[in-house]
Motif scaffolding. Sequence first.
Motif, PDB file in Angstrom:
ATOM      1  N   LEU A   9       0.809  -1.171  -0.019  1.00 53.93           N
ATOM      2  CA  LEU A   9       0.100  -0.139   0.064  1.00 53.93           C
ATOM      3  C   LEU A   9       0.819   1.379  -0.098  1.00 53.93           C
ATOM      4  N   PRO A  10       0.374   2.314  -0.379  1.00 57.87           N
ATOM      5  CA  PRO A  10       0.882   3.754  -0.420  1.00 57.87           C
ATOM      6  C   PRO A  10       1.354   4.236   0.956  1.00 57.87           C
ATOM      7  N   LEU A  11       2.308   4.780   1.101  1.00 62.23           N
ATOM      8  CA  LEU A  11       2.855   5.279   2.598  1.00 62.23           C
ATOM      9  C   LEU A  11       1.752   6.021   3.206  1.00 62.23           C
ATOM     10  N   THR A  12       0.771   6.792   2.381  1.00 68.33           N
ATOM     11  CA  THR A  12      -0.346   7.759   3.088  1.00 68.33           C
ATOM     12  C   THR A  12      -1.408   6.965   3.766  1.00 68.33           C
ATOM     13  N   VAL A  13      -1.418   5.569   3.438  1.00 74.84           N
ATOM     14  CA  VAL A  13      -2.598   4.690   3.922  1.00 74.84           C
ATOM     15  C   VAL A  13      -2.007   4.510   5.541  1.00 74.84           C
ATOM     16  N   ASP A  14      -3.090   4.991   6.382  1.00 71.97           N
ATOM     17  CA  ASP A  14      -2.769   4.399   8.037  1.00 71.97           C
ATOM     18  C   ASP A  14      -3.235   3.069   8.409  1.00 71.97           C
ATOM     19  N   LEU A  15      -2.353   2.295   8.433  1.00 73.20           N
ATOM     20  CA  LEU A  15      -2.410   0.898   8.799  1.00 73.20           C
ATOM     21  C   LEU A  15      -2.305   0.597  10.374  1.00 73.20           C
ATOM     22  N   SER A  16      -2.404   1.795  11.039  1.00 70.33           N
ATOM     23  CA  SER A  16      -2.037   1.505  12.473  1.00 70.33           C
ATOM     24  C   SER A  16      -3.226   0.992  13.420  1.00 70.33           C
ATOM     25  N   GLY A  17      -4.560   1.268  12.787  1.00 71.54           N
ATOM     26  CA  GLY A  17      -5.857   0.523  13.373  1.00 71.54           C
ATOM     27  C   GLY A  17      -5.677  -1.014  12.884  1.00 71.54           C
ATOM     28  N   PHE A  18      -5.290  -1.403  11.674  1.00 70.46           N
ATOM     29  CA  PHE A  18      -5.149  -2.816  11.348  1.00 70.46           C
ATOM     30  C   PHE A  18      -4.171  -3.408  12.413  1.00 70.46           C
ATOM     31  N   ILE A  19      -3.179  -2.797  12.191  1.00 73.17           N
ATOM     32  CA  ILE A  19      -1.977  -3.549  12.855  1.00 73.17           C
ATOM     33  C   ILE A  19      -2.325  -3.739  14.331  1.00 73.17           C
ATOM     34  N   ALA A  20      -3.185  -2.672  14.894  1.00 69.87           N
ATOM     35  CA  ALA A  20      -3.561  -2.993  16.510  1.00 69.87           C
ATOM     36  C   ALA A  20      -4.538  -4.197  16.398  1.00 69.87           C
ATOM     37  N   LEU A  21      -5.296  -4.126  15.364  1.00 67.47           N
ATOM     38  CA  LEU A  21      -6.211  -5.657  15.466  1.00 67.47           C
ATOM     39  C   LEU A  21      -5.272  -6.672  15.306  1.00 67.47           C
ATOM     40  N   LEU A  22      -4.243  -6.937  14.442  1.00 67.84           N
ATOM     41  CA  LEU A  22      -3.459  -7.984  14.320  1.00 67.84           C
ATOM     42  C   LEU A  22      -2.737  -8.528  15.515  1.00 67.84           C
ATOM     43  N   GLN A  23      -2.220  -7.325  16.358  1.00 72.03           N
ATOM     44  CA  GLN A  23      -1.639  -7.626  17.808  1.00 72.03           C
ATOM     45  C   GLN A  23      -2.806  -7.893  18.676  1.00 72.03           C
ATOM     46  N   ARG A  24      -3.880  -7.706  18.558  1.00 70.72           N
ATOM     47  CA  ARG A  24      -4.819  -8.075  19.497  1.00 70.72           C
ATOM     48  C   ARG A  24      -5.063  -9.734  19.404  1.00 70.72           C
ATOM     49  N   LEU A  25      -5.278  -9.904  18.060  1.00 71.00           N
ATOM     50  CA  LEU A  25      -5.556 -11.176  17.669  1.00 71.00           C
ATOM     51  C   LEU A  25      -4.261 -12.350  17.680  1.00 71.00           C
ATOM     52  N   ASP A  26      -3.108 -11.546  18.047  1.00 70.79           N
ATOM     53  CA  ASP A  26      -1.722 -12.549  18.115  1.00 70.79           C
ATOM     54  C   ASP A  26      -1.419 -12.969  16.836  1.00 70.79           C
ATOM     55  N   VAL A  27      -1.640 -12.386  16.037  1.00 70.97           N
ATOM     56  CA  VAL A  27      -1.056 -12.521  14.340  1.00 70.97           C
ATOM     57  C   VAL A  27       0.346 -11.984  14.328  1.00 70.97           C
ATOM     58  N   PRO A  28       1.347 -12.854  13.954  1.00 69.43           N
ATOM     59  CA  PRO A  28       2.739 -12.641  13.517  1.00 69.43           C
ATOM     60  C   PRO A  28       2.884 -11.835  12.209  1.00 69.43           C
ATOM     61  N   TYR A  29       3.573 -10.721  12.180  1.00 68.57           N
ATOM     62  CA  TYR A  29       3.393  -9.936  11.133  1.00 68.57           C
ATOM     63  C   TYR A  29       4.957  -9.015  11.282  1.00 68.57           C
ATOM     64  N   ARG A  30       5.129  -8.499   9.874  1.00 71.19           N
ATOM     65  CA  ARG A  30       6.289  -7.392   9.949  1.00 71.19           C
ATOM     66  C   ARG A  30       5.665  -6.461   8.957  1.00 71.19           C
ATOM     67  N   VAL A  31       6.265  -5.174   8.970  1.00 76.97           N
ATOM     68  CA  VAL A  31       5.679  -4.082   7.953  1.00 76.97           C
ATOM     69  C   VAL A  31       7.300  -3.448   7.514  1.00 76.97           C
ATOM     70  N   SER A  32       7.394  -3.542   6.201  1.00 80.26           N
ATOM     71  CA  SER A  32       8.598  -2.972   5.773  1.00 80.26           C
ATOM     72  C   SER A  32       8.299  -2.021   4.426  1.00 80.26           C
ATOM     73  N   GLU A  33       9.372  -1.085   4.235  1.00 78.54           N
ATOM     74  CA  GLU A  33       9.180   0.094   3.291  1.00 78.54           C
ATOM     75  C   GLU A  33       9.817  -0.129   2.057  1.00 78.54           C
ATOM     76  N   GLU A  34       9.220  -0.380   0.960  1.00 79.32           N
ATOM     77  CA  GLU A  34       9.910  -0.653  -0.210  1.00 79.32           C
ATOM     78  C   GLU A  34       9.472   0.209  -1.535  1.00 79.32           C
ATOM     79  N   SER A  35      10.564   0.693  -2.093  1.00 76.58           N
ATOM     80  CA  SER A  35       9.946   1.645  -3.208  1.00 76.58           C
ATOM     81  C   SER A  35       8.982   2.603  -2.808  1.00 76.58           C
TER      82      SER A  35
END
Length: 288
Positions: A9-35
Amino acid sequence: MSAVEVLRLPLTVDLSGFIALLQRLDVPYRVSEESGEQVLWVPGPQLADQVRGLYQRFPEGDPHFQLADETPRPSPRGSVLDQLKASRLTALVLLLTLAVAALTGLGDNFATIRWLSFQDFQIEGEYLYFTPLAESLAAGQWWRLVTPMLIHFGILHLAMNALWYWELGRRIESRQGGLMLLALTLGFSLVSNGVQYFNSGPSLFGGLSGVLYGLLGHCWVFQRLAPCPAYRLPPGVMAMMLIWLLVCLSGLITALGFGAIANGAHIGGLVAGCATGLLGGAIAKMRR
């Protein structure tokens, strides 16, 4: 197990709410910045498909979401504590309301009520004689503009308002924060009390219902402009509340002997809530 790309997704998209949901559900993840884009990764293709589906349903996250097969917490008491911790301001307002209900005897202790009412008053026989509002404000009693929201007359009046404030207040607190909920609560109280005063003149009124119509209008309009899970109300709730408002305006409730209804407070709160929802929703939509 190798990491699988889920979203790019573009960097302008706010993923904080969705990341908080993944954390609450104990889903392993990582976010990187590419191009110039942000990329969400999870381990394994099966989990990646599930997370993609989850994002399609809740792109901003949902504090009330629970997977169908998610194991419930072993202690229901812990679940209540979690809700209270996540809704501190909502709980604080309700605690203050309950304390005032106890001190005022649910509307029977006029000696205490007169310190919280929109206008101060004196009791002579069966009549209340109100002090002019300007005189009270000149004496520095500015709290009177908002404190009528804490006064309730009867257990049913208190119970219904408390339940609705818990339902609506924690939605706003989870989406926009406790400070915003406090500002909206005080603002809607100020507007609804003022409209009721100018509509009915000197009178004794109170309750959270004007604030509740404000919170309801805020969620309703905000959700239409910038859809978010927290403000998605059950079907028919808005229609039911508007019908109840019309019934109260008709005078039927008063005619049946259930007491006077602060219709000015209801209408003032609803209009103010729609205005803040329009402003907040428009800002949220532009940010997206």
